[in-house]
Design a protein around this motif. Structure first.
Motif, mmCIF file in Angstrom:
data_model
loop_
_atom_site.group_PDB
_atom_site.id
_atom_site.type_symbol
_atom_site.label_atom_id
_atom_site.label_comp_id
_atom_site.label_asym_id
_atom_site.label_seq_id
_atom_site.Cartn_x
_atom_site.Cartn_y
_atom_site.Cartn_z
ATOM 1 N N SER A 78 0.810 -1.219 0.000
ATOM 2 C CA SER A 78 0.000 0.000 0.000
ATOM 3 C C SER A 78 0.844 1.270 0.000
ATOM 4 O O SER A 78 0.336 2.346 -0.331
ATOM 5 C CB SER A 78 -0.949 0.006 1.191
ATOM 6 O OG SER A 78 -0.219 -0.041 2.398
ATOM 7 N N VAL A 79 2.120 1.163 0.386
ATOM 8 C CA VAL A 79 2.954 2.369 0.481
ATOM 9 C C VAL A 79 4.191 2.305 -0.399
ATOM 10 O O VAL A 79 4.941 3.275 -0.496
ATOM 11 C CB VAL A 79 3.375 2.636 1.941
ATOM 12 C CG1 VAL A 79 2.149 2.712 2.841
ATOM 13 C CG2 VAL A 79 4.343 1.571 2.453
ATOM 14 N N LYS A 80 4.399 1.182 -1.056
ATOM 15 C CA LYS A 80 5.587 0.997 -1.898
ATOM 16 C C LYS A 80 5.633 2.076 -2.980
ATOM 17 O O LYS A 80 4.638 2.343 -3.644
ATOM 18 C CB LYS A 80 5.544 -0.393 -2.514
ATOM 19 C CG LYS A 80 6.883 -0.935 -2.964
ATOM 20 C CD LYS A 80 6.767 -2.396 -3.369
ATOM 21 C CE LYS A 80 6.491 -3.287 -2.187
ATOM 22 N NZ LYS A 80 6.457 -4.725 -2.558
ATOM 23 N N GLY A 81 6.790 2.714 -3.108
ATOM 24 C CA GLY A 81 6.949 3.768 -4.093
ATOM 25 C C GLY A 81 6.620 5.151 -3.567
ATOM 26 O O GLY A 81 6.987 6.159 -4.180
ATOM 27 N N ARG A 82 5.930 5.235 -2.432
ATOM 28 C CA ARG A 82 5.571 6.536 -1.847
ATOM 29 C C ARG A 82 6.282 6.797 -0.532
ATOM 30 O O ARG A 82 6.541 7.947 -0.184
ATOM 31 C CB ARG A 82 4.057 6.622 -1.625
ATOM 32 C CG ARG A 82 3.225 6.515 -2.867
ATOM 33 C CD ARG A 82 1.767 6.851 -2.577
ATOM 34 N NE ARG A 82 1.168 5.927 -1.614
ATOM 35 C CZ ARG A 82 0.610 6.318 -0.467
ATOM 36 N NH1 ARG A 82 0.578 7.604 -0.142
ATOM 37 N NH2 ARG A 82 0.058 5.429 0.343
#
Length: 124
Positions: free
Chosen positions: A62-66
């Motif tokens: 859900s948070v990968k890349g952010r």
């Protein structure tokens, strides 16, 4: 006695960014796994990102890349850079430490035995 103190939370607009910090004091070691967790009202505490003693990181889908987790060389300060914030990112953010010195960091709250008091992030 280990103490973890989070800071950097606040209210931001959709798409904004924040940098959370977690200062560790007491008997802490750079070889411990450390992680960031989030708790949304009415839900279980969710693992977001972890970092081990070698600097290897892992992220929830859900948070990968952010989100980006990092720690300073001494292991005494943990960071979470949060970009492209969404309203669903709203919640209380906690840092945690695992003193078991396991080789691979866990991503569930039960695997961490030291916790900070949390810092609130609100996205609107």
């Amino acid at each position: 006695h280990v103490q973890l103190v989070e800071s950097g939370g606040g209210s931001v607009q959709d798409g904004g960014s924040l940098r959370l910090s977690c200062a560790a004091s007491g008997r802490t070691y750079s070889k411990w796994c450390m992680g960031w967790f989030r708790q949304i009202s009415g839900k279980e505490r969710e693992g977001l990102a972890t970092i081990d003693s070698r600097g290897i990181t892992a992220y929830a889908d859900s948070v990968k890349g952010r989100f980006t987790i990092s720690r300073d060389n001494s292991g005494s300060t943990l960071y979470l850079e949060i970009n492209s914030l969404k309203p669903e990112d709203t919640g209380m953010y906690y840092c945690a430490a695992d003193s078991s010195s396991r080789w691979s960091c866990g991503n569930t709250s039960t695997e961490y035995n030291y916790w900070g008091q949390g810092t609130q992030v609100t996205v609107s």
